[in-house]
Design a protein around this motif. Structure first.
Motif, mmCIF file in Angstrom:
data_model
loop_
_atom_site.group_PDB
_atom_site.id
_atom_site.type_symbol
_atom_site.label_atom_id
_atom_site.label_comp_id
_atom_site.label_asym_id
_atom_site.label_seq_id
_atom_site.Cartn_x
_atom_site.Cartn_y
_atom_site.Cartn_z
ATOM 1 N N GLY A 615 -11.609 0.599 48.012
ATOM 2 C CA GLY A 615 -10.475 -0.105 47.435
ATOM 3 C C GLY A 615 -10.867 -1.463 46.889
ATOM 4 O O GLY A 615 -10.454 -1.844 45.778
ATOM 5 N N TYR A 616 -11.670 -2.188 47.664
ATOM 6 C CA TYR A 616 -12.111 -3.529 47.241
ATOM 7 C C TYR A 616 -12.805 -3.475 45.889
ATOM 8 O O TYR A 616 -12.564 -4.304 44.997
ATOM 9 C CB TYR A 616 -13.044 -4.095 48.312
ATOM 10 C CG TYR A 616 -13.599 -5.468 47.993
ATOM 11 C CD1 TYR A 616 -12.826 -6.613 48.134
ATOM 12 C CD2 TYR A 616 -14.911 -5.596 47.534
ATOM 13 C CE1 TYR A 616 -13.337 -7.867 47.841
ATOM 14 C CE2 TYR A 616 -15.437 -6.848 47.237
ATOM 15 C CZ TYR A 616 -14.649 -7.984 47.392
ATOM 16 O OH TYR A 616 -15.161 -9.218 47.092
ATOM 17 N N SER A 617 -13.639 -2.445 45.698
ATOM 18 C CA SER A 617 -14.383 -2.343 44.434
ATOM 19 C C SER A 617 -13.455 -2.078 43.258
ATOM 20 O O SER A 617 -13.780 -2.420 42.114
ATOM 21 C CB SER A 617 -15.432 -1.223 44.538
ATOM 22 O OG SER A 617 -14.798 0.042 44.691
ATOM 23 N N GLN A 618 -12.278 -1.487 43.513
ATOM 24 C CA GLN A 618 -11.365 -1.133 42.425
ATOM 25 C C GLN A 618 -10.472 -2.290 41.999
ATOM 26 O O GLN A 618 -10.103 -2.398 40.833
ATOM 27 C CB GLN A 618 -10.509 0.071 42.857
ATOM 28 C CG GLN A 618 -11.310 1.368 42.989
ATOM 29 C CD GLN A 618 -10.464 2.516 43.516
ATOM 30 O OE1 GLN A 618 -9.382 2.303 44.048
ATOM 31 N NE2 GLN A 618 -10.970 3.743 43.383
ATOM 32 N N TRP A 619 -10.090 -3.175 42.927
ATOM 33 C CA TRP A 619 -9.131 -4.234 42.563
ATOM 34 C C TRP A 619 -9.675 -5.658 42.689
ATOM 35 O O TRP A 619 -8.946 -6.636 42.476
ATOM 36 C CB TRP A 619 -7.840 -4.113 43.357
ATOM 37 C CG TRP A 619 -7.980 -3.917 44.865
ATOM 38 C CD1 TRP A 619 -7.732 -2.800 45.550
ATOM 39 C CD2 TRP A 619 -8.410 -4.896 45.833
ATOM 40 N NE1 TRP A 619 -7.969 -2.975 46.894
ATOM 41 C CE2 TRP A 619 -8.386 -4.275 47.099
ATOM 42 C CE3 TRP A 619 -8.823 -6.227 45.770
ATOM 43 C CZ2 TRP A 619 -8.744 -4.917 48.277
ATOM 44 C CZ3 TRP A 619 -9.180 -6.878 46.934
ATOM 45 C CH2 TRP A 619 -9.149 -6.227 48.180
ATOM 46 N N VAL A 620 -10.944 -5.812 43.067
ATOM 47 C CA VAL A 620 -11.474 -7.145 43.351
ATOM 48 C C VAL A 620 -11.315 -8.110 42.175
ATOM 49 O O VAL A 620 -11.080 -9.310 42.366
ATOM 50 C CB VAL A 620 -12.951 -7.050 43.800
ATOM 51 C CG1 VAL A 620 -13.831 -6.480 42.693
ATOM 52 C CG2 VAL A 620 -13.464 -8.414 44.251
ATOM 53 N N ASP A 621 -11.410 -7.579 40.940
ATOM 54 C CA ASP A 621 -11.289 -8.472 39.777
ATOM 55 C C ASP A 621 -9.885 -9.052 39.658
ATOM 56 O O ASP A 621 -9.696 -10.100 39.022
ATOM 57 C CB ASP A 621 -11.637 -7.704 38.492
ATOM 58 C CG ASP A 621 -13.114 -7.321 38.449
ATOM 59 O OD1 ASP A 621 -13.912 -7.976 39.158
ATOM 60 O OD2 ASP A 621 -13.448 -6.364 37.734
ATOM 61 N N ARG A 622 -8.877 -8.383 40.260
ATOM 62 C CA ARG A 622 -7.498 -8.875 40.189
ATOM 63 C C ARG A 622 -7.155 -9.811 41.348
ATOM 64 O O ARG A 622 -6.062 -10.356 41.407
ATOM 65 C CB ARG A 622 -6.525 -7.682 40.206
ATOM 66 C CG ARG A 622 -6.501 -6.895 38.905
ATOM 67 C CD ARG A 622 -5.583 -5.689 39.015
ATOM 68 N NE ARG A 622 -6.242 -4.556 39.667
ATOM 69 C CZ ARG A 622 -5.632 -3.689 40.459
ATOM 70 N NH1 ARG A 622 -4.350 -3.821 40.725
ATOM 71 N NH2 ARG A 622 -6.300 -2.682 40.994
ATOM 72 N N PHE A 623 -8.103 -10.003 42.273
ATOM 73 C CA PHE A 623 -7.844 -10.836 43.455
ATOM 74 C C PHE A 623 -8.991 -11.836 43.671
ATOM 75 O O PHE A 623 -9.818 -11.680 44.566
ATOM 76 C CB PHE A 623 -7.693 -9.948 44.705
ATOM 77 C CG PHE A 623 -6.386 -9.191 44.753
ATOM 78 C CD1 PHE A 623 -5.296 -9.703 45.451
ATOM 79 C CD2 PHE A 623 -6.245 -7.979 44.090
ATOM 80 C CE1 PHE A 623 -4.104 -9.013 45.500
ATOM 81 C CE2 PHE A 623 -5.053 -7.283 44.131
ATOM 82 C CZ PHE A 623 -3.971 -7.797 44.836
ATOM 83 N N PRO A 624 -9.054 -12.873 42.806
ATOM 84 C CA PRO A 624 -10.166 -13.835 42.904
ATOM 85 C C PRO A 624 -10.221 -14.571 44.253
ATOM 86 O O PRO A 624 -11.314 -14.873 44.743
ATOM 87 C CB PRO A 624 -9.900 -14.810 41.744
ATOM 88 C CG PRO A 624 -8.462 -14.591 41.361
ATOM 89 C CD PRO A 624 -8.172 -13.163 41.664
ATOM 90 N N ARG A 625 -9.083 -14.851 44.863
ATOM 91 C CA ARG A 625 -9.099 -15.564 46.154
ATOM 92 C C ARG A 625 -9.691 -14.685 47.256
ATOM 93 O O ARG A 625 -10.378 -15.170 48.154
ATOM 94 C CB ARG A 625 -7.695 -16.017 46.551
ATOM 95 C CG ARG A 625 -7.102 -17.098 45.657
ATOM 96 C CD ARG A 625 -5.728 -17.521 46.162
ATOM 97 N NE ARG A 625 -5.812 -18.348 47.341
ATOM 98 C CZ ARG A 625 -5.813 -19.680 47.330
ATOM 99 N NH1 ARG A 625 -5.773 -20.335 46.164
ATOM 100 N NH2 ARG A 625 -5.874 -20.365 48.451
ATOM 101 N N VAL A 626 -9.411 -13.386 47.169
ATOM 102 C CA VAL A 626 -9.985 -12.463 48.151
ATOM 103 C C VAL A 626 -11.501 -12.402 47.968
ATOM 104 O O VAL A 626 -12.269 -12.448 48.935
ATOM 105 C CB VAL A 626 -9.369 -11.054 48.017
ATOM 106 C CG1 VAL A 626 -10.021 -10.098 49.012
ATOM 107 C CG2 VAL A 626 -7.866 -11.099 48.233
#
Length: 632
Positions: A615-626
């Motif tokens: 999951g992290y690899s799929q949405w990481v670009d949308r969650f810079p703080r994460v």
């Protein structure tokens, strides 16, 4: 002997002359005549004699018998005779209600108890019990004096050694009943738990071995004691009781009641006892040898299981039908539920409780100890449970059609369905799915919104959602939102109290099952539901180190993040940066356990860890703080 009309009978005249004499010897002779000629039902003569002899002489005679006073010309060798004479006449006089209720008689209760404690094998034992029962029955002061003077201690020590079915045992049981009528079991359990457990054991033996009216007296006493909401300390005491025969005696007595023609109320009380026994000793109590008189063939060890199941099924069928009719009549009259409805609901709750315990028993038997229940019996139990679950579903269908969604009886119905379908999820499949939306909306009497109904169905929902078909059935009725709301209530800042974490992880697994199939499903998840769940996950895991909790929460979070973005979340009025930071730390903690040197706890959660990493690899670009927190 009854006095003649218009004048006193010769024995009565002789008694009165002697009792009015000046010397103690004359009075003693008069009392001996009383014991010889007058019975307890000759109340008129007894009252006349009592008035003639006087309280003072009776008191002196009794105390002399106890060694605490003196009668003229008495010697120590006559003490036992004086004691027997005094207790015999005191017990006779107390057949007259006014005499038994008098302060003079009530004040003698501690002395009679002293006689019983110092001379337990005394010849006057039966007369002492007769006196105690009559005086305790005559007035509230009598039974309270008996209780506060150590009556419970005396009963506990004597009842275990009395002969079965003896008059002393019957009187003892009547004294116990008087105490229960006068005092709350809450008070008795605070004062005399060890003594009460010994009394219960003694009564249970009478319940098993006797086959007369006393058996039913024992049944009523035991059900009153063991069904009380204050009986938890007593249950603990009974578990460690040295007398190990109690469970077997109770099984014998219950089996005798259930397999014979007795009134339905008696059978219900037997079920109450069975429910209490399983609460105390576990469901395995149902399986054991039964000893019934006159039965030559060996009785199967699972006979009690069959008897309890069949009677519970009868109760459920009858009571649910009566409840449905009563509620329909009450709604037409626009009147509040009558006491009859409350009573029926209480009775059906007992039958449901028994069925749940039987479900637990057969579940454990099939997993661990299949040989404790005969295969034919096992199949008979399953068939019976299937039929009864069908009856319960029909009851809920009727309630749905009448617009009823609130009631402890409805909630209990959902609970028994949830318990059974957790073990056999394919049973009544179509009917269950037809009623699923309705069952998820049911509330208990004191609930402001559905919660426990959802908790009860979680084992079923978790199994259902392992398949696409089940997921579609849950989503189509909005059940996925109910499960999310339930989880938020369980783990959020206003968390509901539950006995264990089982409900929490079942709700989590159900939500995971849905989210993992999001490519095949169209899961309608509005922003508020999404935000509420994320906030609850953040609250649940802050400061928690349990690997199972961390991995479960982070895997759900990782799947939810794929529905949205950091920018969209921070625009939501109920979501703030601190919540996002908490969730970022959650994801970072779970990802940190990946790689070489993984702990055994992390290895056991590998499947969840893979969900997070993917999951992290799929949405990481949308969650810079994460990303920043993870890479820090």
């Amino acid at each position: 002997m009854e006095p003649q009309q218009g004048k006193q009978s010769p024995p009565l005249e002789d008694c009165l002359k002697l009792l009015k004499g000046e010397r103690d010897e004359q009075r003693l002779a008069g009392l001996l005549l009383v014991t010889k000629f007058f019975k307890g039902d000759d109340l008129s003569s007894l009252q006349t004699i009592y008035n003639a002899v006087g309280v003072g002489f009776l008191d002196r005679l009794f105390r002399t018998g106890m060694g605490k006073g003196s009668i003229s010309s008495s010697g120590s060798e006559n003490r036992d005779a004086y004691l027997q004479l005094s207790v015999t006449v005191l017990a006779a006089f107390c057949h007259v209600l006014e005499i038994a209720a008098s302060n003079d008689m009530v004040s003698k209760i501690p002395l009679v108890l002293e006689v019983l404690s110092t001379e337990p094998g005394s010849a006057v034992l039966e007369e002492c019990y007769e006196f105690l029962y009559l005086v305790s029955t005559a007035s509230e002061d009598g039974i309270m004096t008996f209780y506060t003077s150590g009556g419970m201690n005396m009963l506990a020590s004597h009842m275990s050694i009395f002969p079965d079915g003896s008059h002393q045992m019957e009187l003892s049981m009547k004294l116990v009943q008087l105490i229960l009528n006068k005092l709350s079991l809450e008070i008795i359990n605070q004062d005399y738990v060890p003594e009460l457990s010994k009394i219960v054991a003694a009564i249970t033996r009478q319940f098993a071995v006797l086959h007369n009216a006393v058996k039913f007296d024992a049944l009523h006493l035991l059900s009153a004691i063991l069904a009380s909401k204050y009986s938890a300390p007593l249950y603990d005491s009974l578990r460690v009781l040295p007398e190990k025969d109690l469970p077997n005696y109770m099984r014998d007595g219950i089996a005798a009641i259930l397999q014979n023609r007795v009134a339905p109320t008696e059978k219900l009380q037997a079920l109450i006892l069975a429910d209490s026994m399983m609460t105390i000793f576990g469901e395995r109590w149902l399986i054991g040898h039964i000893n019934l008189p006159g039965v030559k063939e060996p009785i199967p060890a699972d006979r009690c299981l069959v008897l309890v199941l069949e009677q519970s099924r009868v109760e459920v069928a009858v009571l649910l039908n009566e409840l449905a009719q009563l509620k329909d009549e009450a709604s037409k009259r626009s009147s509040a539920p009558a006491e009859t409805i409350v009573s029926k609901k209480r009775d059906v709750a007992i039958a449901f409780s028994l069925l749940e315990k039987i479900i637990s028993l057969i579940s454990n038997a099939s997993e661990n100890e299949g040989d404790i229940i005969d295969e034919n019996t096992f199949m008979k139990v399953i068939k019976g449970l299937n039929e009864t679950i069908g009856v319960v579903l029909e009851y809920l269908q009727d309630a749905k059609e009448h617009g009823q969604r609130k009631g402890d009886d409805l909630l209990a119905s959902v609970r028994i369905i949830g318990s059974y379908l957790a073990e056999t999820p394919v049973a009544c499949k179509e009917k269950v799915r037809e009623l699923l939306e309705y069952m998820l909306s049911i509330e208990g009497e004191d609930e402001p919104s559905p919660f426990y109904s959802i908790c009860f169905l979680l084992p079923l929902l978790c199994q259902m959602t392992m398949e696409i078909e089940g997921c579609i059935a849950l989503i189509s009725c909005g059940g996925h939102i109910s499960v999310v709301d339930c989880l938020v209530k369980l783990i959020g800042p206003h968390g509901y109290m539950v006995k264990d974490n089982g409900c929490i992880f079942l709700a989590c697994d159900t939500i995971l099952n849905l989210l993992l199939k999001k490519e095949q499903l169209r899961i309608p998840l509005d922003d508020s539901t999404l935000v509420n769940l994320l906030k609850a996950l953040a609250y649940w895991t802050e400061g928690i180190n349990d690997p199972s909790t961390i991995m479960m929460a982070s895997s759900i979070c990782a799947l939810l993040f794929d529905f949205t973005s950091e920018k969209a979340l921070l625009k939501h009025p109920n979501f703030d940066v601190s919540t996002l930071d908490s969730l970022s730390r959650l994801i970072a903690r779970s990802l940190a356990s990946w790689g070489q040197g993984m702990s055994d706890a992390a290895k056991s959660e590998m499947d969840l860890l893979e969900i997070v990493t993917q999951g992290y690899s799929q949405w990481v670009d949308r969650f810079p703080r994460v990303r920043e927190t993870v890479e820090r």
